[in-house]
Write an enzyme that holds these catalytic residues in place. Structure first.
Site, PDB file in Angstrom:
ATOM      1  N   GLY A  19       4.498   7.160  -7.608  1.00 41.60           N
ATOM      2  CA  GLY A  19       4.015   6.807  -6.280  1.00 41.60           C
ATOM      3  C   GLY A  19       5.133   6.829  -5.261  1.00 41.60           C
ATOM      4  CB  ALA A  20       8.459   8.277  -5.506  1.00 42.78           C
ATOM      5  NE  ARG A  22       0.664   6.823   1.042  1.00 39.36           N
ATOM      6  CZ  ARG A  22      -0.503   6.686   1.668  1.00 39.36           C
ATOM      7  NH1 ARG A  22      -0.624   7.060   2.927  1.00 39.36           N
ATOM      8  NH2 ARG A  22      -1.560   6.189   1.023  1.00 39.36           N
ATOM      9  CG  ASN A  96       5.647   2.167  -6.012  1.00 38.32           C
ATOM     10  OD1 ASN A  96       5.651   1.081  -5.444  1.00 38.32           O
ATOM     11  ND2 ASN A  96       5.192   3.264  -5.407  1.00 38.32           N
ATOM     12  CB  SER A 148       0.373  -7.328  -6.192  1.00 32.68           C
ATOM     13  OG  SER A 148      -0.208  -7.992  -5.083  1.00 32.68           O
ATOM     14  CE1 TYR A 161      -3.260  -3.357  -6.058  1.00 34.73           C
ATOM     15  CE2 TYR A 161      -3.048  -5.657  -5.397  1.00 34.73           C
ATOM     16  CZ  TYR A 161      -2.502  -4.388  -5.536  1.00 34.73           C
ATOM     17  OH  TYR A 161      -1.204  -4.167  -5.144  1.00 34.73           O
ATOM     18  CB  ALA A 162      -5.984 -10.159  -8.183  1.00 32.82           C
ATOM     19  CE  LYS A 165      -0.559  -3.709  -8.551  1.00 38.30           C
ATOM     20  NZ  LYS A 165       0.406  -2.644  -8.881  1.00 38.30           N
TER      21      LYS A 165
END
Length: 257
Positions: A19-20, A22, A96, A148, A161-162, A165
């Site tokens: 995920g590099a 941006r 990432n 996160s 999402y949580a 993570k």
């Protein structure tokens, strides 16, 4: 960041950052390059990856841009081989890449769950499975997974999402225990609110919630991708050789746990 570093902490090392293309991932790739690492810039957007590759090379490092769909295991395995061929055996792995769709859980659908789970968690399993055997063979390595604060304390509109993570944090701690005997460090950096495209999307969807959360940050502002990158660069460096299985929040004090 613009300040000078204390030497090239990662000179002679190779790093792979997913995920590099941006945002936080770009900042991490460039921070590692400034510290002396050669960098594999991995992203689903090949054009963005190429731009970051050029930026890393402008810093005097070897770099390679790799367009990869991290949800496809065969592509991930091929990517790991290509990265090692281009810049040498991977010493630093930074997971990432991630994705989210902000919405209350009861309004979400299974196809959204599947995409979030696959990219935010299962893709990390793929990259670790592809890269870690080489680290074990060489008896050294650093893994920094980007979590996160949602995975530590929950976050409105980010239930799945949580969950991913939180799973990433638990996975990283277990991996740290299993790999310590091979002198491989595994840690997690958890960004708080950070100026990224995802944050802008959140502002547009839930402006009042985002304003309230921003006001609650003790530091008085949201973070920058470069500030997250500095934490990653530290954990990837020899200065963090005795740190493993830890979770570090970079949140301006919003989360303290």
């Amino acid at each position: 960041m613009d300040g000078e570093r204390d030497g090239l902490r990662l000179e002679g090392r190779s790093a792979l950052v997913t995920g590099a293309g941006r945002g936080i991932g770009r900042a991490i790739a460039l921070a590692l390059a400034r510290d002396g690492a050669d960098v594999a810039v991995v992203d689903i957007d090949g054009e963005n990856a190429e731009r970051v590759r050029a930026e890393a090379e402008a810093l005097g490092r070897r770099a390679v841009a790799l367009r990869v769909d991290l949800t496809r295991r065969a592509e991930v395995e091929a990517m790991a081989r290509r990265a090692a061929e281009a810049i040498g055996p991977i010493d630093v792995l930074v997971n990432n890449a991630g994705w989210d769709r902000l919405q209350p859980f009861l309004e979400s659908e299974e196809d959204t769950w599947d995409r979030i789970i696959t990219l935010n968690f299962k893709a990390v399993l793929y990259t670790c499975k592809a890269v870690l055997p080489g680290m074990v063979e060489r008896g050294r390595g650093k893994v920094v997974n980007i979590g996160s604060d949602a995975g530590r304390g929950g976050s409105f509109g980010e239930a799945v999402y949580a969950g991913t993570k939180g799973a990433l944090i638990a996975f990283s701690k277990t991996l740290a225990r299993e790999l310590a005997r091979h002198k491989i460090n595994v840690n997690v950096v958890c960004p708080g609110l950070t100026e990224t495209a995802l944050l802008q999307d959140c502002r547009e969807r839930m402006p009042k919630v985002m304003d309230a959360v921003t006001r609650a940050i003790p530091w008085g502002r949201v973070g920058t991708p470069e500030e997250v990158a500095e934490a990653v660069a530290f954990l990837a460096s020899p200065a963090a050789d005795y740190i493993t299985g830890q979770t570090l929040s970079v949140s301006g004090g919003l989360t303290m746990m």
